[in-house]
Design a protein around this motif. Structure first.
Motif, PDB file in Angstrom:
ATOM      1  N   ALA A   1       0.881  -1.220  -0.080  1.00 61.49           N
ATOM      2  CA  ALA A   1      -0.144   0.015  -0.036  1.00 61.49           C
ATOM      3  C   ALA A   1       0.837   1.249   0.056  1.00 61.49           C
ATOM      4  O   ALA A   1       2.011   1.299   0.488  1.00 61.49           O
ATOM      5  N   GLN A   2       0.210   2.374  -0.418  1.00 55.31           N
ATOM      6  CA  GLN A   2       0.937   3.650  -0.300  1.00 55.31           C
ATOM      7  C   GLN A   2       0.632   4.214   1.093  1.00 55.31           C
ATOM      8  O   GLN A   2      -0.443   4.402   1.244  1.00 55.31           O
ATOM      9  N   MET A   3       1.615   4.197   1.811  1.00 60.02           N
ATOM     10  CA  MET A   3       1.085   4.725   3.349  1.00 60.02           C
ATOM     11  C   MET A   3       1.338   6.454   3.478  1.00 60.02           C
ATOM     12  O   MET A   3       2.253   6.849   2.774  1.00 60.02           O
ATOM     13  N   VAL A   4       0.420   6.813   4.049  1.00 63.37           N
ATOM     14  CA  VAL A   4       0.365   8.289   4.090  1.00 63.37           C
ATOM     15  C   VAL A   4      -0.028   8.699   5.611  1.00 63.37           C
ATOM     16  O   VAL A   4      -0.556   7.793   6.246  1.00 63.37           O
ATOM     17  N   LYS A   5       0.182  10.023   5.844  1.00 67.64           N
ATOM     18  CA  LYS A   5      -0.369  10.419   7.255  1.00 67.64           C
ATOM     19  C   LYS A   5      -1.818  10.812   7.205  1.00 67.64           C
ATOM     20  O   LYS A   5      -2.046  11.929   6.064  1.00 67.64           O
ATOM     21  N   SER A   6      -2.567  10.654   7.902  1.00 61.29           N
ATOM     22  CA  SER A   6      -4.060  11.041   7.714  1.00 61.29           C
ATOM     23  C   SER A   6      -3.972  12.619   7.778  1.00 61.29           C
ATOM     24  O   SER A   6      -3.685  13.093   9.002  1.00 61.29           O
TER      25      SER A   6
END
Length: 141
Positions: free
Chosen positions: A69-74
């Protein structure tokens, strides 16, 4: 296209072979999944507490999700947009990751149908639209 899979969809995908498992597999192969640490922590809790998977298995699944997955900060979201504050980081993940879709089994979120550029769909709605050919590899038709 990018999709955020809500915690309940991911947990259900690992709990049983059914619609959520099919949606998860489809998203792994045809779309870009966007997740956040918030979602992963909820998934780990759900896998351990709801379906009682061993700790080692839970950690393997979380690692698999991180790798695929592409991990992002919410992104922070205005609290007034929904009643359940636990939904805010999920929507924030979709915003930060520029997701086209948020796929959720949460009964409250699909009532929105859309938040900014994000279409909010149940797993069944998403699956049906894919079957109808509305979402191809290159985007929305």
């Amino acid at each position: 296209m990018k999709v955020v899979l809500d915690t309940n969809v991911i947990v259900a995908a690992f709990a049983a072979r059914g619609l959520c498992a099919a949606v998860f597999q489809l998203c792994l192969t045809k779309y870009r999944i966007v997740l956040s640490e918030y979602i992963l922590s909820e998934v780990a809790e759900g896998l351990a507490n709801k379906i009682r998977l061993p700790h080692v298995t839970v950690q393997e699944i979380i690692q698999f999700l991180r790798e695929h997955a592409q991990m992002v900060k919410s992104e922070a979201i205005e609290e007034s947009i929904c009643e359940d504050e636990q939904d805010l980081p999920i929507i924030g993940t979709a915003l930060t990751g520029n997701a086209h879709f948020l796929i959720t089994g949460d009964k409250d979120l699909p009532s929105f149908h859309r938040y900014k550029h994000i279409q909010i769909l149940s797993p069944r709605e998403f699956w049906q639209r894919v079957k109808e050919g509305r979402y191809g590899r290159g985007g929305i038709r």
